[in-house]
Design a protein around this motif. Structure first.
Motif, PDB file in Angstrom:
ATOM      1  N   HIS A 119      30.538 -58.353  10.104  1.00  0.00           N
ATOM      2  CA  HIS A 119      29.449 -58.869   9.277  1.00  0.00           C
ATOM      3  C   HIS A 119      28.605 -59.820  10.126  1.00  0.00           C
ATOM      4  O   HIS A 119      29.150 -60.691  10.811  1.00  0.00           O
ATOM      5  CB  HIS A 119      29.989 -59.634   8.062  1.00  0.00           C
ATOM      6  CG  HIS A 119      30.845 -58.804   7.166  1.00  0.00           C
ATOM      7  ND1 HIS A 119      30.409 -57.645   6.569  1.00  0.00           N
ATOM      8  CD2 HIS A 119      32.124 -58.978   6.737  1.00  0.00           C
ATOM      9  CE1 HIS A 119      31.368 -57.137   5.819  1.00  0.00           C
ATOM     10  NE2 HIS A 119      32.432 -57.924   5.921  1.00  0.00           N
TER      11      HIS A 119
ATOM     12  N   PHE B 281      23.405 -57.931   7.962  1.00  0.00           N
ATOM     13  CA  PHE B 281      23.870 -56.554   7.937  1.00  0.00           C
ATOM     14  C   PHE B 281      25.329 -56.529   8.360  1.00  0.00           C
ATOM     15  O   PHE B 281      25.873 -57.528   8.810  1.00  0.00           O
ATOM     16  CB  PHE B 281      23.028 -55.655   8.847  1.00  0.00           C
ATOM     17  CG  PHE B 281      23.085 -56.012  10.310  1.00  0.00           C
ATOM     18  CD1 PHE B 281      23.992 -55.381  11.159  1.00  0.00           C
ATOM     19  CD2 PHE B 281      22.235 -56.962  10.847  1.00  0.00           C
ATOM     20  CE1 PHE B 281      24.050 -55.695  12.507  1.00  0.00           C
ATOM     21  CE2 PHE B 281      22.272 -57.281  12.196  1.00  0.00           C
ATOM     22  CZ  PHE B 281      23.183 -56.650  13.026  1.00  0.00           C
ATOM     23  N   SER B 282      25.939 -55.358   8.219  1.00  0.00           N
ATOM     24  CA  SER B 282      27.314 -55.138   8.659  1.00  0.00           C
ATOM     25  C   SER B 282      27.365 -53.828   9.432  1.00  0.00           C
ATOM     26  O   SER B 282      26.558 -52.936   9.200  1.00  0.00           O
ATOM     27  CB  SER B 282      28.268 -55.050   7.464  1.00  0.00           C
ATOM     28  OG  SER B 282      28.283 -56.268   6.755  1.00  0.00           O
TER      29      SER B 282
ATOM     30  N   THR C 261      25.470 -49.142  11.097  1.00  0.00           N
ATOM     31  CA  THR C 261      25.087 -50.088  10.051  1.00  0.00           C
ATOM     32  C   THR C 261      25.523 -49.526   8.693  1.00  0.00           C
ATOM     33  O   THR C 261      25.332 -48.349   8.417  1.00  0.00           O
ATOM     34  CB  THR C 261      23.577 -50.321  10.058  1.00  0.00           C
ATOM     35  OG1 THR C 261      23.195 -50.768  11.357  1.00  0.00           O
ATOM     36  CG2 THR C 261      23.171 -51.362   9.013  1.00  0.00           C
TER      37      THR C 261
ATOM     38  N   GLN D 299      26.008 -50.465   4.238  1.00  0.00           N
ATOM     39  CA  GLN D 299      25.531 -51.258   3.101  1.00  0.00           C
ATOM     40  C   GLN D 299      26.449 -52.459   2.890  1.00  0.00           C
ATOM     41  O   GLN D 299      27.647 -52.364   3.131  1.00  0.00           O
ATOM     42  CB  GLN D 299      25.508 -50.415   1.827  1.00  0.00           C
ATOM     43  CG  GLN D 299      24.530 -49.276   1.867  1.00  0.00           C
ATOM     44  CD  GLN D 299      23.091 -49.748   1.875  1.00  0.00           C
ATOM     45  OE1 GLN D 299      22.750 -50.782   1.349  1.00  0.00           O
ATOM     46  NE2 GLN D 299      22.236 -48.971   2.507  1.00  0.00           N
ATOM     47  N   ALA D 300      25.893 -53.544   2.429  1.00  0.00           N
ATOM     48  CA  ALA D 300      26.698 -54.731   2.108  1.00  0.00           C
ATOM     49  C   ALA D 300      27.666 -54.398   0.992  1.00  0.00           C
ATOM     50  O   ALA D 300      27.350 -53.617   0.086  1.00  0.00           O
ATOM     51  CB  ALA D 300      25.790 -55.881   1.697  1.00  0.00           C
TER      52      ALA D 300
END
Length: 68
Positions: free
Chosen positions: A47, A56-57, A64, A66-67
């Motif tokens: 993260h 972003f993660s 990349t 989605q959170a």
């Protein structure tokens, strides 16, 4: 130099980061992510935060995501 970015390495089933890195520039973030992925094989996510906001993660392959 005041750190602007925090990277938190998370492993499956762990509530706290395996490693936390603070960095000053976005260039350092992009350079550091591959090194952390190599160092922490099998991690769930890295993260990336700026202050208290999650930017972003990335998953264990560096993509990349989605959170959560």
């Amino acid at each position: 130099m005041r750190a602007k970015y925090t990277l938190k390495v998370m492993h499956p089933g762990e509530a706290f980061p395996t490693e936390t890195v603070t960095l000053g520039t976005s260039a350092e973030v992009t350079e550091t992510i591959p090194r952390l992925l190599a160092k922490h094989a099998g991690c769930h996510r890295i993260h990336v935060h700026a202050g208290h906001a999650r930017l972003f993660s990335v998953d264990c392959h560096g993509h990349t995501v989605q959170a959560e």
